[in-house]
Design a protein around this motif. Structure first.
Motif, PDB file in Angstrom:
ATOM      1  N   ASP A 204       9.345  80.667  57.668  1.00 31.61           N
ATOM      2  CA  ASP A 204      10.746  80.516  57.289  1.00 31.61           C
ATOM      3  C   ASP A 204      11.313  79.370  58.130  1.00 31.61           C
ATOM      4  O   ASP A 204      11.276  79.425  59.362  1.00 31.61           O
ATOM      5  CB  ASP A 204      11.479  81.833  57.585  1.00 31.61           C
ATOM      6  N   LEU A 205      11.792  78.341  57.469  1.00 35.13           N
ATOM      7  CA  LEU A 205      12.302  77.188  58.226  1.00 35.13           C
ATOM      8  C   LEU A 205      13.830  77.120  58.195  1.00 35.13           C
ATOM      9  O   LEU A 205      14.420  76.141  58.627  1.00 35.13           O
ATOM     10  CB  LEU A 205      11.738  75.888  57.648  1.00 35.13           C
ATOM     11  N   SER A 206      14.475  78.186  57.690  1.00 35.27           N
ATOM     12  CA  SER A 206      15.925  78.086  57.478  1.00 35.27           C
ATOM     13  C   SER A 206      16.716  77.884  58.768  1.00 35.27           C
ATOM     14  O   SER A 206      17.833  77.400  58.746  1.00 35.27           O
ATOM     15  CB  SER A 206      16.427  79.311  56.733  1.00 35.27           C
ATOM     16  N   LYS A 207      16.099  78.228  59.918  1.00 32.58           N
ATOM     17  CA  LYS A 207      16.825  78.052  61.188  1.00 32.58           C
ATOM     18  C   LYS A 207      16.337  76.804  61.943  1.00 32.58           C
ATOM     19  O   LYS A 207      16.701  76.607  63.098  1.00 32.58           O
ATOM     20  CB  LYS A 207      16.607  79.286  62.094  1.00 32.58           C
ATOM     21  N   CYS A 208      15.505  76.029  61.269  1.00 30.56           N
ATOM     22  CA  CYS A 208      14.926  74.859  61.953  1.00 30.56           C
ATOM     23  C   CYS A 208      15.995  73.768  62.133  1.00 30.56           C
ATOM     24  O   CYS A 208      16.591  73.297  61.165  1.00 30.56           O
ATOM     25  CB  CYS A 208      13.742  74.329  61.138  1.00 30.56           C
ATOM     26  N   GLN A 209      16.223  73.402  63.392  1.00 31.81           N
ATOM     27  CA  GLN A 209      17.326  72.494  63.727  1.00 31.81           C
ATOM     28  C   GLN A 209      16.874  71.048  63.914  1.00 31.81           C
ATOM     29  O   GLN A 209      17.703  70.168  64.054  1.00 31.81           O
ATOM     30  CB  GLN A 209      17.971  72.929  65.068  1.00 31.81           C
ATOM     31  N   MET A 210      15.586  70.865  64.008  1.00 32.49           N
ATOM     32  CA  MET A 210      15.135  69.505  64.323  1.00 32.49           C
ATOM     33  C   MET A 210      13.785  69.184  63.655  1.00 32.49           C
ATOM     34  O   MET A 210      12.903  70.047  63.620  1.00 32.49           O
ATOM     35  CB  MET A 210      14.981  69.407  65.846  1.00 32.49           C
ATOM     36  N   ILE A 211      13.685  67.988  63.135  1.00 30.35           N
ATOM     37  CA  ILE A 211      12.407  67.547  62.538  1.00 30.35           C
ATOM     38  C   ILE A 211      12.000  66.244  63.220  1.00 30.35           C
ATOM     39  O   ILE A 211      12.805  65.318  63.331  1.00 30.35           O
ATOM     40  CB  ILE A 211      12.544  67.282  61.021  1.00 30.35           C
ATOM     41  N   VAL A 212      10.765  66.212  63.675  1.00 24.60           N
ATOM     42  CA  VAL A 212      10.248  64.971  64.252  1.00 24.60           C
ATOM     43  C   VAL A 212       9.142  64.461  63.329  1.00 24.60           C
ATOM     44  O   VAL A 212       8.272  65.228  62.918  1.00 24.60           O
ATOM     45  CB  VAL A 212       9.683  65.197  65.673  1.00 24.60           C
TER      46      VAL A 212
END
Ligand SMILES: Nc1ncnc2c1ncn2[C@@H]1O[C@H](COP(=O)(O)OP(=O)(O)OP(=O)(O)O)[C@@H](O)[C@H]1O
Length: 547
Positions: A204-212
Motif C-alpha cells: 500500500d503506497l497511499s501514505k508514501c510521502q517521497m519518491i526518489v
C-alpha cells in the motif's frame, strides 16, 4: 569596410590550427575568451566550489546553506556514517542535496558517477523518518526509491540499512522476503517489481510521502514515442506508481547524466517549484579520474585478440568488460572459459540468484574479469575496479559515461598481475575519489559510434589516435540514427579463416603463441579455476522493465 570584414575576405578558405592559434585569437579579441572548464576551477582544498544550485522559479531567491560536515546530521546517523560506512566528510552532492531534501523541496540533481548520490538522498530520507517518529509512520511505506535494475535497488537498500543500523526505520529492497518488504518504511526496487506487488495487493503506497528516482534520465526516458504510455516503459511505470502515492509527495531525481525528458518532467510536475543541483561540469561528463584509451581492432577477431593481449599483459583485477547483448556476453565468456582467468558473466540471461552471486563474487575480489552488458553500467558500485573495457562501443554518450564510471581503484595500491592471487582488502573501499582506466575497442562496424563518443572523450582529456580524430564530426542526426540503429556484427569467434591459407597460417601462429601457451602456463602456475560459464536462458531485455 572594417578590419574584421577585410580579415574575413583575406582569409576566406584558409585553414587554421584551432588549438595553436586559439590563444592568439583570444588575446587579439578575434574570438571571445573561452570560459575555463568548471572542473578545472575546483581547488582540491576547497570542496565547496563547483556546486551550482538554482531555483526553478526564477523569482524565488531562497538560498539553501550547504551541509559543511556530518556533525550537522542526526547524531545516530552520523555514528553509522563514521563507524559502519567510514565516510568522514560529505561529498559535494551530499553537501548540496541534503539540505534541499530536508527542506521538503523537489530536486533534480546531477553529479558525476561515483560521487556519492546514494548518500545524498538516503541520509535525508532516514532523517525525515526519525523526525516524523515511529508512532506517526507506523508500519507504512514512507519512501520509495526506484532504480532501473534489481542489483542497483539492492545496493541502495544496503547503503540505507548501513545508515539506519541500530535505528527503528526499516529499509528494504525487493530482493528481500515479502515479510520484510511489507513491514518496511523505505522500499528500494524496480518500478516493475513494485507494480507487481501492488497488483497482488501486497503493498500500500497511499501514505508514501517521497519518491526518489535514481538514474532518473533512464527512468523517465520515452522509449516509445508513438506510445509514451507503453506499460513496458519505465516512464509509464513511474507515473503509475506516483498515482498510488500520497498526493503531495516530494520527489528527488538523481543521475550522473541528464536528458530533455527529465527537464520536461520537472517542468510538468514540479509546478516550477523545484531546485536543480549540478556538481562540476554540467551535462554528460566523464569522471575526471578516468584515463581513457581507444584501440582500433578492425573486426571481431581483432577484438578478441586485443582482449587476449590485454589479459596477457597483466592487469589489475577486477576489470569489467561491456558487450552489447547478452548473447555476445555469453559468447565471450565461452571464449575465455579455458584461458585460465577467473571470469564470470552478468546479464539478463542469468537468474536473479545467479546475478546476485556474481556481483558478490566481484565485490570480494573472486572475479578478475566481469563480462557484462549495460545492465551493470548504471549505479553499480563494484569497488576497486581498475579497468572498464568497452568491448562493443556504446551507442550513446550517456551509456559511455555510466560504463566508464564503474571504475574505482586507489592508484597507490600495488598492481596485481595475473600470476598473483587476488587478495584485495575490498570490504570498505568505494569508488569515491578513485581513479581507473577505460579502454574502448572499435571495429569497422563501430565507426559511427566512435564518432559520437569522440567529443566527450576529448573533452575529458583522452588522447585519441589520429585515425579517430580524422573521422567526420557527428551531427545531431547521426546521433539519433546511431542510437536507434543496430550494428551488424560478425559472428564472434576465433576460428581459423579457411578461405585464405596464408591468413589462416598467420592467424593460427598468433593464436598458438598467445592463447595456448599462455593458457597452459597460467593454469599450471596458479592452478586456477574459471568460476562459472554463462547459460542460454532467453528472457526479456537487459533492464528490469515489464515483460
Ligand atoms: N561521503 C563519502 N565519503 C567517502 N565515500 C563515500 C561518501 N559518499 C559515498 N561514498 C562512496 O562512494 C562510492 C560511490 O557512491 P555512490 O554509489 O552513491 O555514487 P553515485 O554518485 O550514485 O554513482 P553512480 O552515478 O555511478 O551511481 C561508494 O562506494 C560509497 O561508499
Amino acid at each position: 569596410m572594417d578590419y574584421d570584414s577585410i580579415f574575413k575576405k583575406l582569409t576566406r578558405g584558409a585553414r587554421f590550427d584551432r588549438t595553436k592559434y586559439r590563444e592568439d585569437a583570444e588575446n587579439l579579441g578575434i574570438i571571445p575568451k573561452k570560459a575555463p572548464k568548471l572542473e578545472e576551477n575546483i581547488p582540491e582544498n576547497d570542496p565547496k566550489k563547483g556546486i551550482f544550485v538554482t531555483n526553478m522559479n526564477i523569482d524565488d531567491d531562497t538560498k539553501y546553506p550547504l551541509l559543511s560536515d556530518f556533525n550537522e546530521v542526526n547524531k545516530a546517523i552520523k555514528n553509522n556514517l563514521k563507524e559502519v560506512l567510514r565516510w568522514e566528510n560529505p561529498t559535494r552532492i551530499q553537501m548540496a542535496a541534503i539540505p534541499i531534501l530536508r527542506a521538503g523541496e523537489n530536486c533534480v540533481c546531477t553529479a558525476a558517477t561515483g560521487s556519492g548520490k546514494t548518500g545524498a538522498f538516503m541520509i535525508p530520507v532516514i532523517e525525515k523518518l526519525l523526525k516524523v517518529g515511529k508512532k506517526n509512520v507506523k508500519d507504512t511505506i514512507f519512501t520509495i526509491v526506484l532504480s532501473p535494475s534489481r542489483e542497483l535497488a539492492e545496493q541502495i537498500g544496503g547503503v540505507g540499512r548501513a545508515l539506519a543500523r541500530g535505528l527503528w526505520p526499516k529499509i528494504s529492497d525487493t530482493s528481500q522476503s515479502d515479510k520484510n518488504i511489507q513491514s518496511c518504511h523505505v522500499l528500494c526496487g524496480t518500478p516493475n517489481r513494485i507494480i507487481n506487488m501492488l497488483d497482488s495487493k501486497e503493498l500500500d503506497l497511499s501514505k508514501c510521502q517521497m519518491i526518489v528516482l535514481d538514474e532518473c534520465d533512464k527512468m523517465l526516458e520515452i522509449t516509445n514515442k508513438l506510445n509514451p504510455d507503453d506499460p513496458k516503459s519505465f516512464s509509464a511505470q513511474v507515473n503509475l506508481l506516483r498515482s498510488q502515492c500520497a498526493d503531495n509527495h516530494q520527489m528527488g531525481l538523481f543521475s550522473a547524466t541528464m536528458s530533455g525528458s527529465v527537464e520536461k518532467f520537472g517542468h510538468a510536475n514540479f509546478n516550477n517549484q523545484g531546485v536543480t543541483v549540478a556538481i562540476g561540469k554540467s551535462g554528460n561528463a566523464v569522471n575526471q579520474n578516468v584515463s581513457q584509451k581507444v584501440i582500433y581492432c578492425g573486426n571481431e577477431r581483432g577484438k578478441l585478440l586485443a582482449l587476449r593481449e590485454f589479459i596477457k599483459d597483466g592487469f589489475r583485477p577486477p576489470a569489467i568488460l561491456f558487450t552489447e547483448t547478452k548473447e555476445r556476453c555469453q559468447r565471450i565468456m565461452g571464449e575465455l572459459l579455458y584461458d585460465g582467468i577467473n571470469a564470470m558473466s552478468l546479464c539478463a540471461a542469468k537468474s536473479n540468484a545467479d546475478r546476485q552471486k556474481v556481483i558478490q563474487a566481484t565485490r570480494v575480489g573472486k572475479v578478475w574479469l566481469l563480462i557484462t552488458t549495460d545492465v551493470a553500467s548504471r549505479g553499480l558500485d563494484l569497488p576497486m575496479t581498475s579497468t572498464v573495457i568497452n568491448y562493443d562501443c556504446p551507442n550513446s554518450v550517456t551509456d559511455y559515461v555510466h560504463r566508464v564510471g564503474r571504475r574505482g581503484f586507489k592508484p597507490h595500491l600495488s598492481i596485481f598481475r595475473l600470476k598473483s592471487i587476488c587478495l584485495i582488502p575490498l570490504k570498505r573501499c568505494g569508488r569515491y575519489n578513485r581513479s581507473g582506466h577505460a579502454i574502448t575497442f572499435f571495429s569497422d562496424a563501430d565507426r559511427d559510434r566512435i564518432r559520437i563518443l569522440r567529443g566527450v572523450m576529448v573533452q575529458s582529456g583522452a588522447e585519441l589516435p589520429q585515425s579517430v580524430m580524422n573521422l567526420a564530426k557527428a551531427d545531431l542526426n547521426d546521433k539519433k540514427r546511431v542510437k536507434t540503429q543496430k550494428v551488424e556484427r560478425e559472428e564472434l569467434q576465433t576460428k581459423v579463416p579457411r578461405k585464405n591459407p596464408i591468413a589462416a597460417k598467420k592467424f593460427k601462429n598468433r593464436m598458438t603463441k598467445m592463447a595456448i601457451v599462455d593458457r597452459k602456463r597460467i593454469r599450471k602456475q596458479n592452478n586456477l579455476k574459471v568460476l562459472e560459464g554463462g547459460n542460454d536462458a532467453e528472457d526479456g531485455g537487459e533492464w528490469e522493465t515489464a515483460e
